[in-house]
Design an enzyme around this catalytic site. Structure first.
Site, mmCIF file in Angstrom:
data_model
loop_
_atom_site.group_PDB
_atom_site.id
_atom_site.type_symbol
_atom_site.label_atom_id
_atom_site.label_comp_id
_atom_site.label_asym_id
_atom_site.label_seq_id
_atom_site.Cartn_x
_atom_site.Cartn_y
_atom_site.Cartn_z
ATOM 1 N N ARG A 59 0.525 -1.564 -0.059
ATOM 2 C CA ARG A 59 -0.219 -0.607 -0.452
ATOM 3 C C ARG A 59 0.958 1.481 0.131
ATOM 4 N NH1 ARG A 59 -0.510 2.626 4.792
ATOM 5 N NH2 ARG A 59 0.406 1.867 7.188
ATOM 6 N N HIS A 60 0.172 2.550 -0.410
ATOM 7 C CA HIS A 60 1.300 3.927 -0.319
ATOM 8 C C HIS A 60 1.040 4.626 0.812
ATOM 9 C CE1 HIS A 60 1.841 7.841 -2.051
ATOM 10 N NE2 HIS A 60 2.063 7.837 -2.529
#
Length: 388
Positions: free
Chosen positions: A232-233
């Site tokens: 994920r970011h």
């Protein structure tokens, strides 16, 4: 760019290549792809260290073949007087020398920057090393794993459960090789104005730090030490790998508007109105809960269903691919991003092409197959020694 009609950008530039393994050869292969004549100077009998690294195709290292196209090879012993004379004849006509020895090695050979600049003032001298030509670590040896660990790159790779995790490719070597290409081209442009060569000092560790754009900025802005967060970011959600009915794919939502559109396509209007998810900042705080809720819906349909719907409505998405699936993808084929090289025995190896040449086709990229050790001696001697 029409390479056939206007020529390649580095045509007429000659590069003497004293590099081995990966960082340096990646640099010089890229220069060769762009049209430079690259003369690879190798150790007699053994050559580039990577010639001994598997897997092998018809007795030739696939590792070596992947980063040594568009080069010629000559074997020279740089401590032997006759070979030193040949080497110096190469330098007299060269534009660029690229080396990736440990700092101090070229000076011991009598080919340090000061000596060479005095004799060949137009020569650009590119050095790629683990830690650069200055600083307390300058003489320490380094491999990709070392600089990935020291830079913090490994600390932000993987997940909380995985422990320290190396990036899946040798980003320490590759980053340094590509920064060296930029440095070389910049030095060539400056020489066109000044008439003088210069030293380009590329440190693998420096390059890893330069590639840590978000983690370094986050540390400075928040005071908290970034750690591994999987796929994920850290600053956007939903921005991750998600499970559909038959496999993984990615959703990359970078705005509140896109999130509302995503919820509409999923027929989840309550999700868009949920206070935990109305803004990107709140979605980042609650990304774990959001992922669970999204996947409860996504697993009801196959991946192709969601990819089609999201793509048709402008939500950034993409398939998760194995390497085998990636190299066979029609977009990769359309851009000419796979090329073929041949071992000296004739066996073929498929390799990644050069993204700067995308659209020209593989035939425009591979002008010379990876050379046999000392395989171009006669041609090189004729062009650089006999013609002197």
């Amino acid at each position: 760019m029409n390479a056939t009609a206007i020529g390649l950008p580095l045509e007429g530039i000659t590069v003497v290549d004293l590099t081995r393994v990966l960082a340096g050869p990646m640099c010089t292969q890229t220069l060769g792809d762009l049209g430079a004549r690259v003369i690879k100077v190798e150790q007699p009998e053994v050559g580039d260290d990577s010639r001994a690294i598997g897997p092998f195709v018809d007795g030739t290292s696939a590792y070596f073949m992947s980063v040594n196209r568009n080069k010629e090879s000559i074997a020279l012993h740089l401590k032997a007087d006759a070979d030193r004379q040949i080497f110096e004849s190469l330098l007299a006509k060269a534009d660029v020398l690229v080396e990736n020895y440990r700092p101090g090695t070229m000076e011991k050979l009598g080919y340090g920057w000061d000596e060479l600049h005095a004799r060949f003032p137009k020569l650009i001298f590119v050095s790629i090393s683990g830690f650069g030509q200055t600083g307390p670590y300058r003489e320490k040896p380094a491999y990709d794993m070392v600089v990935q660990a020291m830079s913090g790159m490994m600390s932000v790779t993987g997940s909380a459960d995985s422990g320290p995790c190396r990036v899946g490719v040798s980003i320490g070597d590759l980053g340094a090789g590509l920064y060296a290409v930029i440095g070389t081209q910049s030095a060539l442009l400056r020489r066109a104005r000044t008439g003088q060569g210069e030293r380009v000092d590329v440190s693998m560790l420096d390059c890893q730090m330069a590639l840590l754009e978000n983690p370094v900025a986050r540390l400075s802005a928040t005071g908290s030490v970034p750690g591994p967060i999987g796929s994920r970011h850290p600053s956007m959600a939903p921005f991750d790998v998600y499970a559909a009915q038959d496999g993984w794919f990615v959703i990359a939502v970078g705005s509140d508007v896109l999130f509302k559109k995503l919820c509409g396509l999923l027929e989840l209007p309550d999700l868009a109105a949920d206070p935990r998810f109305t803004t990107n900042a709140e979605r980042c705080k609650h990304q774990a809960e959001l992922k669970v809720l999204l996947e409860e819906c996504l697993v009801l349909q196959p991946r192709a269903h969601w990819l089609r719907i999201f793509s048709d409505h402008g939500v950034p998405t993409g398939e998760y691919h194995s390497v085998a699936e990636a190299v066979a993808h029609p977009q990769i084929a359309a851009r000419g991003m796979m090329a073929s090289v041949q071992a000296p025995g004739g066996a073929e190896l498929r390799v990644a092409s050069n993204p700067l040449m995308a659209g020209l086709g593989a035939d425009s990229v591979v002008r010379r197959n990876p050379p046999a050790l000392d395989g171009d001696r006669e041609r090189i001697l004729r062009d650089f020694v006999d013609a002197a």
